[in-house]
Each structure stands twice: as C-alpha cells, then as structure tokens.
Design an enzyme around this catalytic site. Structure first.
Site, short mmCIF file in Angstrom:
data_model
loop_
_atom_site.label_atom_id
_atom_site.label_comp_id
_atom_site.label_asym_id
_atom_site.label_seq_id
_atom_site.Cartn_x
_atom_site.Cartn_y
_atom_site.Cartn_z
CG ASP A 38 75.16 35.48 55.76
OD1 ASP A 38 74.28 34.62 55.91
OD2 ASP A 38 75.08 36.62 56.23
CG HIS B 202 70.94 35.33 56.91
ND1 HIS B 202 72.21 35.88 56.99
CD2 HIS B 202 70.20 35.98 57.84
CE1 HIS B 202 72.23 36.82 57.93
NE2 HIS B 202 71.02 36.90 58.46
CG ASN C 7 68.74 43.96 36.87
OD1 ASN C 7 67.79 44.34 37.55
ND2 ASN C 7 69.38 42.82 37.11
CB VAL D 149 65.71 44.37 45.00
CG1 VAL D 149 64.37 43.85 45.49
CG2 VAL D 149 66.78 43.30 45.13
CG ASN E 40 68.94 40.56 65.36
OD1 ASN E 40 69.25 41.69 65.03
ND2 ASN E 40 68.94 39.55 64.52
CB ALA F 29 78.86 43.61 67.41
CE1 TYR G 4 86.40 40.77 69.90
CE2 TYR G 4 86.24 40.15 67.58
CZ TYR G 4 86.35 39.80 68.92
OH TYR G 4 86.42 38.48 69.27
CB SER H 25 71.16 40.00 59.50
OG SER H 25 71.85 39.07 60.29
#
Length: 625
Positions: A177, A211, A224, A228, A304, A315, A317, A386
C-alpha cells in the site's frame, strides 16, 4: 481498493494498448553470453524517446540480473535497469529507447515485454474517505469498529477482544500500500520495505498518505484499551510501500513487492492488496501465481467503480481472494441501522460503489470504517473495497495462524473455508444475480481453527409448501461429536419458530428466505438458509441439479469440496441436497466436504428435491489426487 487511474504507456499517447507486448512465445533457456550474441544490433544514435518496460525472462534463466544488464547494455548506453525479479518470476524492469523495444522483444531468453504503467489513489477530494486532524491516541477509549462487530469478531472468545493486550495472533501479514505508520502505538509493525524506486529497500518507507495505515489497523490493530482493535489483534505487520506520497505507483513496483514477499513466503502467511486497475502487464499475473503457489494468501479489493470486478487487476485473477464491500452503519444485521455516518448509503446492502460479479469470493464491511491512520492518528470515515479487503485478510490470518498453506491448493482451501463460514444475512442489491457470503468469524470452533475441541453441528432442513402452508423438517441436522439440542427458525416474513419440525402459514404468495439455526449440546451453533417460494398451487416443475467440486491433495486423507448452489428450480425453491460420494458414503446440504480414504476415481451424484417434492439428479466422475 481506491479508484485507480488507467495505466499509461510512458512515452506514448494514453490508451495505446496496441503497443503492449506480451507472450512472445520464446521459451529457450540460453546462457547470458549466447543471449547477447543473438540480440539484433541497434543503431547507436542517441535515443530521443525512452520508455519503461517490464521484461519477463524464460523461467529457466539462472541469473536474471546478468541477463538484464547484458540485454539492456546491448540496446543502448542510455538504457537502465530499474529492478530485477528473482522469486515470483524471472525478469526485470528497465528504461530503454522506444526504438529498441522490437530488438528486446526478439532477444533469446525473453518471454514477454510489457510497457509499464501507473495506478493511483484518487486525491484528498475522494468520496471514499476524509482527512481528519491527527489525534493523539493517548487516553482515547478503545473503539470496536462497526466492521469488526459486523463480522462478529468481538463475540468470539478465542479472539479475546476485551481492551487488554494479553493475546496477540501469531501470524505475519504484509500490507502492499502507501506504507504503514511503522511506529504507530496501536500497530505491531515488525518490518518495512520501500519498493517505490522499483527495488524494495529494507527498513525504509513510511506512510505519507494514510491509506496503508488505515488498512493495517483493520487487519491487526492491537487490543490494548485505546484507539481501535483489528480482526486479528496484534498480528505482526510487514509494511510494503508501493505507492508514493502523491498516491501514485507503477506496476513494476507492485511486481517487485510480490517478488520480495515470495522470497519471504516461509514467514509471511497473508498479503492484503487494496489496489488495482486496468491495463496491467502480463508479468503481474505471473508474479501473483508464483507468489500464491508458495502458499501465500493474497486478499484483494474488488474495486470501487460499481462494475464487474473482472475489469480490475489483481481482482480479476483466480488466485487471490477477491472482496466486495458491504454498507453497514451499526455493526449489526437486520438493515435497520439507517444511513452510515460518513456517506449516503443503505444499511446491510452492497456498498453503492462496490464492484461485483462472479469473480467476487466474499463480502465484508467497507463503509465508514474507523481505523488507524498516519502520524499516530485515526480516521473514522474511510470507505471503499480497500476497507473491506483487510477484514478478510484478518480472517485469513486467523486461519493461517494455525494452518499455513504451502501451495495454491492450500490457498484455495482457505478461501473455501472462509466462504463456507460466511452468512447470508444481508441484502444483495448489486443486480449481478450472485449473492456472495458475508465474512463471519464469530464461531469459536472455526476461528482460529483448533485441533480437537468441540466441533460445530451442521444445520440442514427440507421444506414442503402447499398453497400458503409450508412444513419444515430439520431432523437431518447433525453434530459430529455430540447431539443437536435446539432448532430455531426464522421464516422470512418477520415470524419465528422452534423445534426439529415445524409448520408455518404465510399471508401472501412470494419468495421467503427461511433460516434454521441449530445448537449442539456444548453450545456451538450453525445456520443454513434457503429460499422457499409460496405459489398458492399449480403443477410443480422438476428442479435441475448441478454442482461443482474442488479436491485438495495437501490434506491427509484427501479432501474434496462440493457445491450444489448452482442447482435451480423453475417454479419454486430447492429444499434439500443429497450427495452420494461414490465410496459408499453420503452427505447432505447445499455445500458439503468429504474426506476420501484413498486416491482414485469416484462417481459423485447430487439429488435435489424442490419445495413441491419433485427431484432431479446429476452425476460426475471425479479424480481424487
């Protein structure tokens, strides 16, 4: 997946696809010296136009670096090698004179030449996310994001999501990424590499976009007590930067990243690639295939553009797990949560931007996802496939942490495991006619899979409708190591029932989704759903049985997966699927797995029964490797 730009042939007009060279058909493996002697001479005048290309060499090439140097030097002194591929494929990326491409194409030992191109995330004005202030996470109470809740990760006691950092998933996940914030306090980043020069450089590259860090948090943010939590809390993350600060990357960088990961396939179990586009080079498919053939699970975003996922690579494949996005606003099924918090959409439906189609394997939440961000921050409003893909990558990591695949068959088996565990508790409004299952990691007997322990039951039922009256029989439900203790029904019209057998009268004709949930004597559950059609009478037409299968040699004993979901009924619904596996054993259910005692050839028969009692059968001869 962000919205990629169409790859361009550098130095040529946009869209000049005719200039792409691939599959040249030269397969001989020659020594470097011979390859140089066989290369046609090129005029020595200084080139005025340079192009970036990706060269795939014959798979038998011993030294790709030497071949790259020799071949490009012969073309022109202005040529330069930008990267060399040794593991996911034999080849290299180079900048060469445009006039010399034909000579390179004709060189012995060259299998294919493609023009490199660019892909990009849309900029800050993207509708798929926003750019909030970067908050110091210290003192922030931990949020369990809606996506983590919607896939039931928070209810699974094995994941121990309780705000205490006392359990981390023992697995390694690579994120290709914009990079990952390697010192984010909520992420366990154990390595990083920057591939944006064309060569992957260790201990380099930070996330200067956000991203990649957002994707990483959904995969494995630490449990933790602040920030999040991810699907596979505390997973070891490997940041592989393939996009620069302007959100732009070249296909050759991604090929280099997959080559880098393939070299580390004994360590890295799962890769998330929330990237893609069209006009990709042939070398990308070669790299994907050779990486996944080493047992690395590749999870990718469907795209998207609200179009067929076959229009986007990787995607399109077959080797990766391709993920579509669900719009969810409250982390719960039912479609009653209202619009999501950051954009207009409908709860528990396909995200209105998500790509779709038969190439999609599974759906996951991808709208208004809260996750980690660059500079130690958090972003609560990113949307896209994503954001859906890393939910599945996290789930794949849970499975791979116990059963790491070693080849493509193992990767396929893991994909089937995830899809079989998914549920249908959402509304598919894509219009593609294919409802993929929604990721569900709530079953503690499956996530992570464990040796021994209680095994879940299998829900199964038949139905029979006369006019508006339907009877349901769940006595075929089984439990492999105990007994079924309860049967709970939802009839699809807002009413429920209980018991191993039950009946229900509908108020009107139509199609209804009926779900049976069974619970075994140790508390494990399993559900199955079927569509019943209430017609009010008439002559019943027979159904049509159809099934597919996959068999895996890496299981002992050999395992085969059977799927009868393609069976249809012209005037109602199929109520039961009965299997004979050709070795004296039988099974039930729309999808079924079977372990054969030995390899060989078997005749498998599927018999389907519709809601009016009509039957149809089909048989296939399969080979168990």
């Amino acid at each position: 997946m962000f919205l990629p730009g169409r790859p361009l042939s550098i130095g040529f007009p946009e869209g000049n696809d005719a200039l792409r060279l691939r599959d040249l058909g030269i397969s001989s493996a020659l020594a470097v010296g011979v390859a140089v002697l066989g290369l046609p001479a090129v005029a020595q005048s200084a080139p005025t136009e340079m192009v970036d290309v990706i060269v795939t060499l014959d798979a038998k090439t011993v030294d790709p670096a030497a071949a790259a140097s020799a071949q490009t030097d012969r073309l022109s002194s202005a040529s330069s090698v930008r990267s060399v591929y040794r593991h996911a494929l034999k080849g290299y990326a180079a900048r060469v004179p445009a006039s010399a491409v034909a000579a390179l194409r004709a060189a012995p030992g060259v299998a294919a030449v493609d023009y490199d191109g660019t892909f990009t995330i849309v900029g800050a004005s993207s509708p798929w996310g926003s750019w909030p202030a970067f908050d110091n996470p210290t003192g922030q109470a931990q949020d369990t994001p809606t996506g983590v809740r919607r896939i039931n990760a928070h209810t699974n006691p094995n994941l121990d999501i309780d705000g205490v950092d006392d359990k981390r998933i023992d697995v390694d996940v690579a994120i290709t990424d914009t990079g990952v914030d390697f010192d984010h306090p909520d992420l366990n980043v154990v390595s990083r590499a920057d591939c944006t020069s064309g060569t992957c450089v260790d201990n380099a590259g930070d996330d200067d976009n956000g991203h990649g860090s957002h994707v990483a948090g959904t995969v494995g943010a630490i449990d933790n007590g602040f920030g999040v939590v991810g699907v596979a809390p505390g997973a070891r993350l490997h940041s592989i930067k393939v996009l620069d600060s302007s959100n732009s990357g070249q296909w050759s960088w991604l090929v280099a990243a997959y080559d880098y990961i393939a070299a580390r396939s004994t360590t890295i179990e799962v890769v998330n690639s929330s990237i893609g586009g069209g006009g990709e080079p042939a070398a990308l498919l070669t790299a994907v295939r050779n990486m996944t053939s080493r047992g690395v699970v590749l999870v990718v975003a469907a795209g998207n553009n609200n179009e067929n996922a076959l229009n986007s690579a990787p995607a399109k494949y077959d080797e990766p797990i391709t993920v579509s996005a669900l719009a969810d606003s409250d982390g719960k099924p039912g479609g009653t949560g209202g619009a999501p918090s950051c954009r207009a959409d409908q709860d528990d439906t396909n995200a209105d931007f998500s790509n779709w189609g038969t190439q999609v394997d599974i759906a996951a939440p991808g709208v208004c996802i809260n996750s980690t961000f660059r500079d130690g921050g958090y972003n609560p409003s990113y949307s896209g496939t994503s954001m859906a893909s890393p939910h599945v990558a996290g789930a794949a990591a849970l499975v791979a942490s116990v059963n790491k695949p070693t080849n493509q068959s193992g990767v396929n088996a893991l994909r089937d495991y995830l899809t079989a565990a998914g549920n249908l508790n959402w509304t598919d409004n894509s219009g593609d006619g294919v409802k993929e299952r929604l990721l569900d990691v709530g079953d503690p007997t499956k996530f992570p899979p464990a040796a021994g322990g209680n095994k879940p039951p299998t829900a199964s039922f038949t139905s029979n409708c006369t006019a508006l009256n339907c009877s349901f029989d769940g006595t075929a439900s089984t439990d492999p190591d105990g007994s079924v203790s309860s049967w709970a029904w939802t009839f699809g019209d807002g009413t429920t029932g209980a018991g191993s057998t039950t009946s229900h009268t509908y108020a009107a004709t139509g199609s209804y989704t009926v779900t049976l949930t069974v619970t075994d004597n140790q508390g494990a559950t399993n559900s199955t759903s079927k569509t019943v059609t209430v017609t009010g009478g008439g002559t019943n037409q027979a159904p049509a049985a159809s099934f597919t299968h996959r068999c895996y040699s890496n299981f002992n004993p050999p395992l085969c997966f059977f799927d009868g979901t393609a069976s249809t009924d012209p005037d109602g619904s199929i109520s039961s699927w009965a299997w004979t596996f050709g070795d004296g054993t039988t099974g039930t259910g729309r999808q079924s797995t079977h372990n054969y005692a030995r390899t060989g050839t078997y005749t498998v028969t599927l018999t389907v029964t519709d809601n009016g009692g009509a039957k149809n059968s089909t048989s296939k001869t399969i080979t168990v490797p």
